[in-house]
Design a protein around this motif. Structure first.
Motif, PDB file in Angstrom:
ATOM      1  N   UNK A   2       0.829  -1.195   0.000  1.00 50.50           N
ATOM      2  CA  UNK A   2       0.000   0.000   0.000  1.00 50.50           C
ATOM      3  C   UNK A   2       0.871   1.256   0.000  1.00 50.50           C
ATOM      4  N   UNK A   3       0.245   2.382  -0.377  1.00 55.05           N
ATOM      5  CA  UNK A   3       0.966   3.642  -0.441  1.00 55.05           C
ATOM      6  C   UNK A   3       1.421   4.102   0.941  1.00 55.05           C
ATOM      7  N   UNK A   4       0.587   3.876   1.953  1.00 53.77           N
ATOM      8  CA  UNK A   4       0.963   4.289   3.309  1.00 53.77           C
ATOM      9  C   UNK A   4       2.165   3.496   3.811  1.00 53.77           C
ATOM     10  N   UNK A   5       2.192   2.186   3.527  1.00 55.56           N
ATOM     11  CA  UNK A   5       3.318   1.372   3.958  1.00 55.56           C
ATOM     12  C   UNK A   5       4.600   1.770   3.236  1.00 55.56           C
ATOM     13  N   UNK A   6       4.488   2.049   1.949  1.00 57.86           N
ATOM     14  CA  UNK A   6       5.654   2.491   1.193  1.00 57.86           C
ATOM     15  C   UNK A   6       6.209   3.807   1.732  1.00 57.86           C
ATOM     16  N   UNK A   7       5.329   4.737   2.046  1.00 60.50           N
ATOM     17  CA  UNK A   7       5.776   6.028   2.578  1.00 60.50           C
ATOM     18  C   UNK A   7       6.450   5.862   3.940  1.00 60.50           C
ATOM     19  N   UNK A   8       5.886   4.980   4.782  1.00 58.62           N
ATOM     20  CA  UNK A   8       6.500   4.758   6.100  1.00 58.62           C
ATOM     21  C   UNK A   8       7.879   4.135   6.003  1.00 58.62           C
ATOM     22  N   UNK A   9       8.019   3.108   5.147  1.00 59.91           N
ATOM     23  CA  UNK A   9       9.331   2.476   4.983  1.00 59.91           C
ATOM     24  C   UNK A   9      10.345   3.437   4.376  1.00 59.91           C
ATOM     25  N   UNK A  10       9.901   4.235   3.426  1.00 58.72           N
ATOM     26  CA  UNK A  10      10.810   5.214   2.821  1.00 58.72           C
ATOM     27  C   UNK A  10      11.272   6.239   3.846  1.00 58.72           C
ATOM     28  N   UNK A  11      10.367   6.684   4.707  1.00 57.91           N
ATOM     29  CA  UNK A  11      10.747   7.656   5.743  1.00 57.91           C
ATOM     30  C   UNK A  11      11.760   7.052   6.721  1.00 57.91           C
ATOM     31  N   UNK A  12      11.574   5.792   7.089  1.00 59.25           N
ATOM     32  CA  UNK A  12      12.507   5.135   8.007  1.00 59.25           C
ATOM     33  C   UNK A  12      13.896   5.003   7.369  1.00 59.25           C
ATOM     34  N   UNK A  13      13.938   4.583   6.106  1.00 60.35           N
ATOM     35  CA  UNK A  13      15.220   4.414   5.432  1.00 60.35           C
ATOM     36  C   UNK A  13      15.946   5.747   5.255  1.00 60.35           C
ATOM     37  N   UNK A  14      15.214   6.785   4.891  1.00 58.58           N
ATOM     38  CA  UNK A  14      15.843   8.090   4.708  1.00 58.58           C
ATOM     39  C   UNK A  14      16.340   8.643   6.044  1.00 58.58           C
ATOM     40  N   UNK A  15      15.595   8.430   7.111  1.00 58.60           N
ATOM     41  CA  UNK A  15      16.037   8.875   8.434  1.00 58.60           C
ATOM     42  C   UNK A  15      17.308   8.153   8.868  1.00 58.60           C
ATOM     43  N   UNK A  16      17.366   6.845   8.640  1.00 52.15           N
ATOM     44  CA  UNK A  16      18.581   6.095   8.973  1.00 52.15           C
ATOM     45  C   UNK A  16      19.767   6.592   8.154  1.00 52.15           C
ATOM     46  N   UNK A  17      19.544   6.873   6.894  1.00 49.38           N
ATOM     47  CA  UNK A  17      20.623   7.385   6.046  1.00 49.38           C
ATOM     48  C   UNK A  17      21.165   8.714   6.568  1.00 49.38           C
ATOM     49  N   UNK A  18      20.261   9.611   6.931  1.00 47.63           N
ATOM     50  CA  UNK A  18      20.692  10.922   7.430  1.00 47.63           C
ATOM     51  C   UNK A  18      21.410  10.809   8.769  1.00 47.63           C
ATOM     52  N   UNK A 194      20.830   3.072   2.128  1.00 45.92           N
ATOM     53  CA  UNK A 194      19.543   3.443   2.720  1.00 45.92           C
ATOM     54  C   UNK A 194      18.915   4.625   1.982  1.00 45.92           C
ATOM     55  N   UNK A 195      19.728   5.588   1.582  1.00 43.73           N
ATOM     56  CA  UNK A 195      19.188   6.743   0.867  1.00 43.73           C
ATOM     57  C   UNK A 195      18.611   6.339  -0.492  1.00 43.73           C
ATOM     58  N   UNK A 196      19.339   5.521  -1.231  1.00 41.15           N
ATOM     59  CA  UNK A 196      18.859   5.074  -2.545  1.00 41.15           C
ATOM     60  C   UNK A 196      17.593   4.237  -2.404  1.00 41.15           C
ATOM     61  N   UNK A 197      17.561   3.330  -1.431  1.00 40.76           N
ATOM     62  CA  UNK A 197      16.386   2.494  -1.232  1.00 40.76           C
ATOM     63  C   UNK A 197      15.182   3.321  -0.793  1.00 40.76           C
ATOM     64  N   UNK A 198      15.391   4.301   0.075  1.00 44.20           N
ATOM     65  CA  UNK A 198      14.277   5.140   0.518  1.00 44.20           C
ATOM     66  C   UNK A 198      13.693   5.976  -0.594  1.00 44.20           C
ATOM     67  N   UNK A 199      14.539   6.539  -1.447  1.00 48.94           N
ATOM     68  CA  UNK A 199      14.046   7.350  -2.570  1.00 48.94           C
ATOM     69  C   UNK A 199      13.322   6.470  -3.584  1.00 48.94           C
TER      70      UNK A 199
END
Length: 329
Positions: A2-18, A194-199
């Motif tokens: 789902x779109x909500x799950x994708x957005x949540x996982x992307x936010x987690x991956x981008x946060x870990x990258x930063x 993590x950044x590439x996977x999140x984007x």
């Protein structure tokens, strides 16, 4: 997914990258910058011309020499005549090419000894890390003898060892050094992954790219702030006999590459965020793209237009087919 799950996982991956960006830069700097003897000597070489460093070395070496001479000389004569000559001779020696050579060689020997102690896992008994500074003292002794300083030829230089690391800290630092060498490679790689996977996983990739860029810039700014705070804390914890200007010059020289990396991360993140924002504004200014019409409906629309066209009055009427006669019953 789902779109909500994708957005949540992307936010987690981008946060870990930063979060991994400043730690990865710090680990890579320590593993590939400080742990390389050639880079370390090259980094420390300009300090041989720094006035604060030369004054600190002249004061330390001069005090050591006068302390050795003081065992065989009257204290009043030592303070009044010999000590000023000794300090002046050492200070003048720090301005020669021989001092720069001795400075580089001393840093190389000390760094090699420290790395051997941290990487040698076969030594079951931890020993203190020491370095022999006899060549430096021998050159100072020769210079003092040329200047006819009393008792200069009697300065002992056979075994002038300086302890760099106590024995009780070698084993603990060895474990930390092993972890640092592993983290110096994997932390930066994990941050990029993590950044590439999140984007790639994000629903709105422009927003994800902007968030990653701003997070990278924030990580670089936090790293620069941590370096500034670390400098203040390091200088505040020094003993009174250690020159703070000289220690500050050494700290700045060692962290110059890391400071440049932090500001590079800030500039790169802000540039990518600005370019992403400008491209989004450009797309909005052009307006939405026209929708393509299906090709199957095009002949039908053309046929309707042809039937709806008005017939001119002078146009010939097409002949009509004859109708069959009707017979009444």
């Amino acid at each position: 997914m789902s779109r909500r799950l994708r957005s949540g996982l992307a936010a987690v991956l981008i946060t870990l990258s930063c979060l991994l960006v400043p730690f990865g830069a710090l680990a890579a700097w320590a593993a590939y910058g400080l742990a390389d003897t050639g880079r370390y000597v090259t980094t420390m070489a300009p300090l041989a011309a720094d006035p604060d460093v030369r004054d600190a070395i002249a004061q330390t070496v001069g005090d050591g020499i006068t302390h050795e001479i003081g065992h065989e000389m009257d204290a009043r004569v030592l303070r009044g005549t010999v000590a000023p000559f000794v300090h002046d001779a050492v200070r003048s020696f720090t301005q020669t090419a021989a001092f720069r050579t001795a400075w580089d060689e001393g840093n190389r020997v000390a760094h090699d000894a420290l790395l051997r102690a941290l990487r040698d896992e076969r030594d079951a008994h931890d020993r203190p890390v020491t370095v022999d500074l006899a060549p430096v003292t021998a050159q100072v002794k020769a210079r003092l003898a040329e200047d006819h300083v009393p008792l200069a030829t009697r300065i002992p230089v056979e075994h002038t060892e300086v302890a760099l690391l106590p024995a009780q800290q070698v084993g603990r630092l060895r474990k930390g050094f092993d972890v640092l060498e592993v983290a110096g490679f994997w932390l930066p790689v994990s941050a990029v992954a993590f950044a590439v996977a999140g984007i790639a996983l994000a629903v709105h990739r422009r927003r994800a790219l902007t968030a990653t860029a701003l997070g990278t810039a924030l990580g670089g700014a936090l790293l620069a702030l941590a370096l500034a705070v670390g400098r203040s804390l390091t200088l505040a914890d020094l003993p009174d006999e250690v020159s703070q200007p000289a220690a500050g010059a050494v700290y700045d020289a060692l962290t110059a590459t890391l400071r440049a990396t932090s500001w590079l991360l800030v500039a790169l993140g802000l540039t990518v965020a600005a370019l992403t924002w400008l491209s989004r504004r450009t797309v909005r200014a052009r307006g939405p793209r026209p929708r393509s019409r299906p090709l199957l409906r095009l002949p039908l629309r053309l046929g309707r237009r042809r039937r709806a066209e008005p017939v001119p009055p002078d146009a010939p009427t097409p002949p009509q087919a004859p109708q069959p006669p009707r017979v009444r019953a």
